[in-house]
Design an enzyme around this catalytic site. Structure first.
Site, PDB file in Angstrom:
ATOM      1  N   GLU A   1       0.829  -1.357   0.209  1.00  0.00           N
ATOM      2  CA  GLU A   1      -0.096   0.147   0.061  1.00  0.00           C
ATOM      3  C   GLU A   1       0.822   1.430  -0.014  1.00  0.00           C
ATOM      4  O   GLU A   1       0.559   2.287  -0.433  1.00  0.00           O
ATOM      5  CB  GLU A   1      -0.860   0.021   1.196  1.00  0.00           C
ATOM      6  CG  GLU A   1      -1.920  -1.184   1.264  1.00  0.00           C
ATOM      7  CD  GLU A   1      -2.658  -1.290   0.049  1.00  0.00           C
ATOM      8  OE1 GLU A   1      -2.936  -0.208  -0.545  1.00  0.00           O
ATOM      9  OE2 GLU A   1      -3.198  -2.336  -0.201  1.00  0.00           O
TER      10      GLU A   1
ATOM     11  N   HIS B   1       1.598   2.574  -3.664  1.00  0.00           N
ATOM     12  CA  HIS B   1       0.708   3.119  -3.981  1.00  0.00           C
ATOM     13  C   HIS B   1       0.577   4.557  -3.571  1.00  0.00           C
ATOM     14  O   HIS B   1       0.472   5.718  -4.272  1.00  0.00           O
ATOM     15  CB  HIS B   1      -0.788   2.437  -3.542  1.00  0.00           C
ATOM     16  CG  HIS B   1      -1.127   1.221  -4.390  1.00  0.00           C
ATOM     17  ND1 HIS B   1      -0.983   1.164  -5.839  1.00  0.00           N
ATOM     18  CD2 HIS B   1      -1.487   0.314  -4.026  1.00  0.00           C
ATOM     19  CE1 HIS B   1      -1.581  -0.175  -5.986  1.00  0.00           C
ATOM     20  NE2 HIS B   1      -1.802  -0.708  -4.960  1.00  0.00           N
TER      21      HIS B   1
ATOM     22  N   ASP C   1      -1.350  -1.728  -9.228  1.00  0.00           N
ATOM     23  CA  ASP C   1      -1.378  -3.050  -8.927  1.00  0.00           C
ATOM     24  C   ASP C   1      -1.178  -3.588 -10.417  1.00  0.00           C
ATOM     25  O   ASP C   1      -1.777  -3.275 -11.560  1.00  0.00           O
ATOM     26  CB  ASP C   1      -2.960  -3.627  -8.702  1.00  0.00           C
ATOM     27  CG  ASP C   1      -3.400  -3.232  -7.280  1.00  0.00           C
ATOM     28  OD1 ASP C   1      -2.642  -3.151  -6.422  1.00  0.00           O
ATOM     29  OD2 ASP C   1      -4.363  -2.735  -6.855  1.00  0.00           O
TER      30      ASP C   1
END
Length: 897
Positions: free
Chosen positions: A156, A159, A166
């Protein structure tokens, strides 16, 4: 040339259907300033704090090795809700707040259950908004589902911090390779596994080999890739971090550029590691080669305090210009009565060339406390401007009440210059206070922005009219994360107009079912009170006599509606009774109706606080009820300069490139995406397929907000666009990049579809398109102009945001079963400016084979049913090649996996 702009977001929803400033810094190789905040609605549980510490500590080591010893987590703050029990080790926050947290711990967003996810607005390489973990994820035993929590956090974090995406695709788990074989969407391709269909209902399950769809050449819809538990592949963390062997990101060498995943689509088929290495974090950062492991993170436990606010208001001589002071009076009064949360502590300072404490801290728990402050609002303007004097007096208000300035808030409004403002910057930094600034008019000190930036406060530029004053104050809301406490601290309807004699201003205010407490209608004018007519949804009427006027400010009238206000359309009519033109404005505010039903809220922010022409700036808007998105919303952004000039933009949520050109100078738009962690329910281990317990199902009607009509208005921070040339503005904006190109064969033709871009970014329409194709996607990606051109002479671009389709027959291309073609597109405007190359679409020609004479083409591929009385299923797959042989069932009792 510099323009200071204020952003107002207007939202309207039909029947059919926040600025975040991260404190993270990479100093040397260690990340400092990470804020993890627990939502106020989460029940107290000290284990959450401990589990969070364990996750970050583990993640620091994972991150260190995944980045080749370039980075680790050094200093992390955990923000604890005010409702939790106080402890000696809990410190007072300074600039940390729930709203600006990098990671939030909150109850689930229903669509994703307990799956972690990151909210990402931007394009490839742009930072995300926040990571969301649920208490159940942190406390539960879910190692076999997600893998180690530390690896999940790194997934995460990639990101959030580096803007990668992804490398799986839940909607398209398979694709056809260049060799015309079916491959699982993954990175790297070295991850081994089997493709199977698993059907379970109640206590019965069946496993089957995947069949090929005769029409598409792809596997049937329910086929899934099941990875082997034992792997040698080290990548990729962005595909499946739960695998033990996976400890790296996909590099240029291991990347799978053909996989139809979001990383390839958003990042032009670059690997995640290439994007990460190009980030500002790693561009010039060396690795710690001699260090085997990073030092453990240092944690600070911070507990949210009662809100402390001091208004620091300018009453210098320049505030006597026009209606500045009367409008300030009414806007500040509205703020105190309708915006500030009950239980907050509020003080006030006024200043000209000297500062004066008007009110020490007073807790807002009843009307008398509010009125005490309102009585001291400035009514006369005179003298010079000493901003530092006002700030120092504001600090004094806080400290002489035995409170800490750390985490306290100063709302500073001024319209004047102060050349000495920088002399108190150090004192401001040391105070730990958050400074929100309202710069009024073109002469306000330019250093005000620095005060907001250095303290993490809001910054708003406002003109002197009443509506802008009110919008500016409405921006200064609580940042605690308590939505019921915040409720709707913005205007439902804020409308102003200049009316001629006997002219009417008519309209409708929608009070939806999520709001209705503390509802106020406030009407302001410049000379004399208008004729007022207001009707609630049940027909009850209100007139002038029902409104109360201010003794200290006879330019405003107010009506408080008994709780709760009737849901539905409130009709208003205002008529100018003055012989000369009259500026009349209506503002309506409200709060949440119930602590159980969260209100619909709208937030808005700009991707950067400063920009230089012609680099674009982007507006992002989010409409939600709790963590549920509200879809099908019409979003209008009003861009206003400090001189009052306005430009209105429509923001779209169609997923296409999002930019609009504003007044020939500014590029703005909206985009929102959420990346959800891939959850591994199955894995293949030593000839056995093991099934983890599936997450509880969520009904489709629980994933979307279903509401009646509603309106929202919210104010964003100011931003500066410099270097804008004098008119005429040169055309420097090419069409926006097309990001949703799709292609498929239709007989011997290829049918393309995409969302039209504009002449300037996504405004207007392009002059023409350039389409090229190739059998090699790399050619389109790296040498677009060398690919085979497609005749587009008959293709005329539509207006931006329209749906485009185009069908063509490939020339000089032998079309047969398995023919694969890659296509990309560029848009060109009337100034010959060219957009970026679009995403690369793939079309595969598949000719269905003849239907066999037998009904069952795979006689050995029968489904096998069995009953299970345990949470885990173990299936033994017999045969040297598990992809081709039918599994044999072996039931075995085991502990839950």
């Amino acid at each position: 040339m510099e323009w200071f702009l204020n952003v107002v977001l207007v939202l309207v929803m039909g029947l059919l259907l926040v600025v975040k400033g991260s404190m993270i810094q990479l100093n040397g190789n260690g990340y400092d300033g990470i804020v993890i905040a627990i939502n106020p609605s989460v029940l107290e549980d000290e284990k959450l704090i401990q589990k969070t510490k364990e996750m970050v500590t583990e993640a620091s080591t994972v991150l260190f090795h995944a980045t080749n010893k370039r980075a680790y987590f050094r200093n992390v703050s955990i923000l604890i809700p005010m409702t939790w029990t106080s402890k000696p080790e809990y410190l007072i926050p300074k600039l940390e707040s729930y709203e600006q947290a990098d990671v939030i711990v909150a109850d689930p967003y229903l669509k994703y259950g307990n799956d972690p996810y990151t909210l990402q607005y931007g394009q490839c390489g742009e930072k995300g908004r926040y990571i969301h973990f649920t208490p159940n994820f942190l406390l539960g035993d879910n190692l076999n589902i997600y893998g180690p929590r530390g690896k999940v956090f790194v997934h995460e974090w990639a990101h959030l911090r580096w803007g990668v995406f992804d490398e799986y695709n839940l909607d398209q788990p398979f694709y056809i390779t260049r060799q015309n074989t079916i491959e699982a969407t993954r990175c790297s391709r070295n991850i081994a596994g089997v493709n199977r269909v698993l059907k379970c209902s109640n206590k019965s399950c069946a496993i089957k080999m995947c069949k090929t769809n005769r029409k598409t050449g792809m596997y049937e819809a329910k086929c899934q890739f099941i990875p082997e538990k034992s792997q040698s592949a080290k990548a990729s963390i962005m595909f499946m971090q739960s695998l033990d062997s996976v400890v790296e990101f996909c590099t240029k060498k291991t990347h799978n550029p053909d996989a139809p995943n979001l990383q390839n689509k958003m990042c032009n088929h670059r690997s995640t590691w290439e994007v990460i290495m190009a980030s500002e974090d790693f561009r010039n950062l060396s690795s710690m080669r001699r260090t085997h492991s990073p030092p453990p993170p240092t944690f600070s436990l911070l507990k949210t305090q009662e809100r402390i606010i001091c208004l620091v208001l300018d009453k210098s001589g320049s505030m006597s210009t026009g209606l500045r002071l009367p409008n300030l009076f009414e806007a500040a009064k509205l703020y105190l009565i309708q915006i500030v949360e009950k239980g907050s502590w509020v003080g006030m300072v006024t200043f000209d060339n000297v500062a004066k404490i008007q009110n020490n801290l007073t807790q807002i728990i009843h009307e008398n406390a509010t009125q005490e402050i309102i009585r001291n609002l400035p009514k006369n303007a005179d003298g010079g401007t000493s901003i530092c004097g006002g700030l120092k007096a504001g600090f004094q208000v806080i400290t002489q009440s035995s409170r800490s300035t750390s985490g306290s808030e100063i709302v500073l409004l001024t319209d004047g210059e102060d050349h000495d403002i920088s002399t108190c910057f150090n004192e401001v930094k040391q105070s730990g206070a958050v400074i929100h600034t309202v710069a009024l008019g073109p002469d306000a000190a330019k250093e005000l922005e620095k005060l907001s930036i250095m303290t993490g406060g809001y910054k708003v530029t406002s003109s002197a009219n009443m509506n802008n004053f009110i919008d500016a104050f409405s921006r200064m809301k609580s940042r605690s994360g308590n939505l019921f406490q915040q409720a709707i601290q913005v205007c439902l309807e804020s409308k102003g107009s200049t009316l001629k004699f006997k002219e009417w201003m008519n309209g409708t205010v929608v009070v939806d079912s999520t709001v209705g407490n503390d509802t106020f209608f406030v009407i302001t004018w410049t000379q004399s009170i208008p004729k007022i007519y207001l009707q609630d949804p049940k027909g009850k009427e209100y007139h002038n006599a029902d409104f109360s006027t201010d003794k200290d400010n006879n330019k405003a009238a107010r009506l408080q509606i008994p709780d709760p206000a009737e849901t539905g359309n409130w009709i208003y009519k205002l008529r100018n009774e003055n012989n000369s033109p009259e500026d009349i404005a209506l503002t309506v505010t409200t709060r949440a109706k119930s602590p159980v039903v969260l209100p619909v809220i709208a937030t808005v922010h700009v991707n950067q606080s400063t920009g230089h022409f012609p680099s674009p700036m982007t507006i992002y808007a989010q409409v939600s009820q709790g963590f549920l998105p509200v879809l099908g919303v019409d979003v209008m952004a009003i861009i206003e300069t400090e001189s009052g000039l306005q430009e209105t933009l429509e923001l779209w949520d169609n997923g296409a490139e999002c930019c609009n050109r504003v007044g020939g100078s500014y590029s703005l738009g909206r985009k929102l995406s959420t990346t959800i962690l891939k959850k591994n329910n199955l894995f293949f281990l030593e000839g056995e397929i093991k099934l983890n317990p599936p997450r509880p199902g969520v009904k489709n009607n629980e994933m979307e907000v279903k509401l009646e009509d509603f309106n929202r208005i919210t104010t964003g921070d100011s931003f500066v666009m410099s270097g804008v040339p004098s008119k005429p503005i040169p055309d420097k904006f090419p069409p926006g990049k097309i990001t949703d190109l799709e292609a498929r064969f239709q007989a011997n033709h290829i049918l393309l579809s995409w969302t039209a871009t504009g002449n300037d970014l996504d405004k207007g329409k392009a002059d023409h398109y350039k389409i090229r194709m190739s059998k090699n996607s790399a050619i389109l990606r790296d040498n677009f102009d060398k690919a085979t051109p497609v005749d587009t002479s008959g293709l005329k671009p539509k207006e931006a945001n329209s749906k485009e389709t185009f069908k063509f027959k490939p020339e000089n291309l032998k079309i047969e079963n398995g023919t694969k073609v890659y296509i990309a597109i560029q848009a060109i405007d009337d100034a010959s400016l060219i957009s970026e190359v679009s995403n690369i679409a793939q079309a595969v020609k598949f000719i269905p084979p003849p239907v066999p004479s037998t009904e069952d083409p795979c006689p050995n591929n029968n489904s096998i049913g069995y009953n299970i009385n345990i949470a885990t299923i173990i299936l033994v797959v017999v045969g040297a090649n598990p992809r081709e042989e039918e599994p044999e069932i072996k039931k075995k009792k085991t502990d839950q996996i």
